[in-house]
Design a protein around this motif. Sequence first.
Motif, PDB file in Angstrom:
ATOM      1  N   CYS A  12       0.831  -1.221   0.000  1.00 39.73           N
ATOM      2  CA  CYS A  12       0.000   0.000   0.000  1.00 39.73           C
ATOM      3  C   CYS A  12       0.864   1.270   0.000  1.00 39.73           C
ATOM      4  CB  CYS A  12      -0.972   0.016   1.176  1.00 39.73           C
ATOM      5  SG  CYS A  12      -2.242  -1.252   1.090  1.00 39.73           S
ATOM      6  N   ASN A  13       2.010   1.187  -0.668  1.00 36.99           N
ATOM      7  CA  ASN A  13       2.945   2.320  -0.788  1.00 36.99           C
ATOM      8  C   ASN A  13       3.499   2.781   0.561  1.00 36.99           C
ATOM      9  OD1 ASN A  13       2.938   2.591  -3.616  1.00 36.99           O
ATOM     10  ND2 ASN A  13       1.032   3.761  -3.546  1.00 36.99           N
ATOM     11  N   GLU A  14       3.606   1.864   1.536  1.00 36.11           N
ATOM     12  CA  GLU A  14       4.041   2.271   2.872  1.00 36.11           C
ATOM     13  C   GLU A  14       5.477   2.799   2.870  1.00 36.11           C
ATOM     14  OE1 GLU A  14       3.664  -1.148   5.353  1.00 36.11           O
ATOM     15  OE2 GLU A  14       5.291  -2.249   4.392  1.00 36.11           O
ATOM     16  N   ASN A  15       6.335   2.275   2.001  1.00 35.33           N
ATOM     17  CA  ASN A  15       7.717   2.773   1.959  1.00 35.33           C
ATOM     18  C   ASN A  15       7.770   4.190   1.399  1.00 35.33           C
ATOM     19  OD1 ASN A  15       8.557   0.312   2.948  1.00 35.33           O
ATOM     20  ND2 ASN A  15       9.244  -0.470   0.968  1.00 35.33           N
ATOM     21  N   LEU A  16       6.977   4.454   0.382  1.00 33.58           N
ATOM     22  CA  LEU A  16       6.943   5.803  -0.182  1.00 33.58           C
ATOM     23  C   LEU A  16       6.359   6.802   0.824  1.00 33.58           C
ATOM     24  CD1 LEU A  16       5.796   5.179  -3.880  1.00 33.58           C
ATOM     25  CD2 LEU A  16       8.112   5.271  -2.935  1.00 33.58           C
TER      26      LEU A  16
END
Length: 322
Positions: free
Chosen positions: A32-36
């Motif tokens: 869910c794009n957690e790193n971004l």
Amino acid sequence: MSNDLDIDNDVIHAIHLNPEDNHRLANLCGYCNENLKQIENQLTIKINNQGHHFQITGKNNNVDIAKRLLTSLYQETVRDSNLTQHKVHLFIQQAKPQNETLKDEIIVAQVKKGLIKPYTKNQQAYLKNILNHDLSFGIGPAGTGKTYLAVAAAVLTLEQEKVKRILLARPAVEAGERLGFLPGDLLQKVDPYFRPLYDALYETLGVEKVNKLLELHTIEIIPLAFMRGRTLNDSFIILDEAQNATKEQMKMFLTRIGFGSKIVITGDMTQVDLPKGQHSGLVHAKEVLKNIPEISFTFFDNEDVVRHPLVRQIIQAYSTFD
């Protein structure tokens, strides 16, 4: 994904990540794009992407950091098929301006599980001091890598056959160093106090090898009080949580060093748990030994915290409140 940005004076830069690989892209972005989102929050920027094309909006310096960071993390996906938020955090720490000098000279500890390297200037100085001095102190708040880097250096030194054994000591203050009332043998009694040391050893050497070395007494883990009367040659000795050693215990420990040995002492002078009226041996030793050039001192601060970003904010909040 979005942050509340002041669009005045913001810049917009675009990068394209090559070669295009959807598995690597998904690894970079995270679930869910957690790193971004993590990169956005820590650098106060906004990231939009369509496939491998990324648009970064924010203050110029932060945008430049983000461009380098995304490129480095994408390269890392070749070696690491599961970029964790912790690893992303470490990469962010390394990419920030105060750590530019690390790019010129990075000291890396090579252990069985891979590479262990410093992510801040103070961590780099600490590792250099450990490797170049027989007696080193690492002093600072939790989460700065003091114990972990010391254990990594000990493992490296052992594997290079520069020492014959590793000895890890810690004051068992909560049990008053009177462990008889606890169930089990000595190792079982002190196990809760030494779990961080075990964890660091397991990460560098693996559980199976650590257990084998413990059986052979190549690695020893003991309460500080059990160091009395011993002289240790050809050993790498770590005293962890040294702020909870008394002045007398610290003097006893420091005089245990033998020929061919190396000592590292770690602690946080703001976390003293000694009974009222007893003075910290770490605080005392810092003053007594500060003018001996053969002894190194590395002092960490909040900027060196490499745990969850909240840890740094918590430490800062407590420092400000106190």
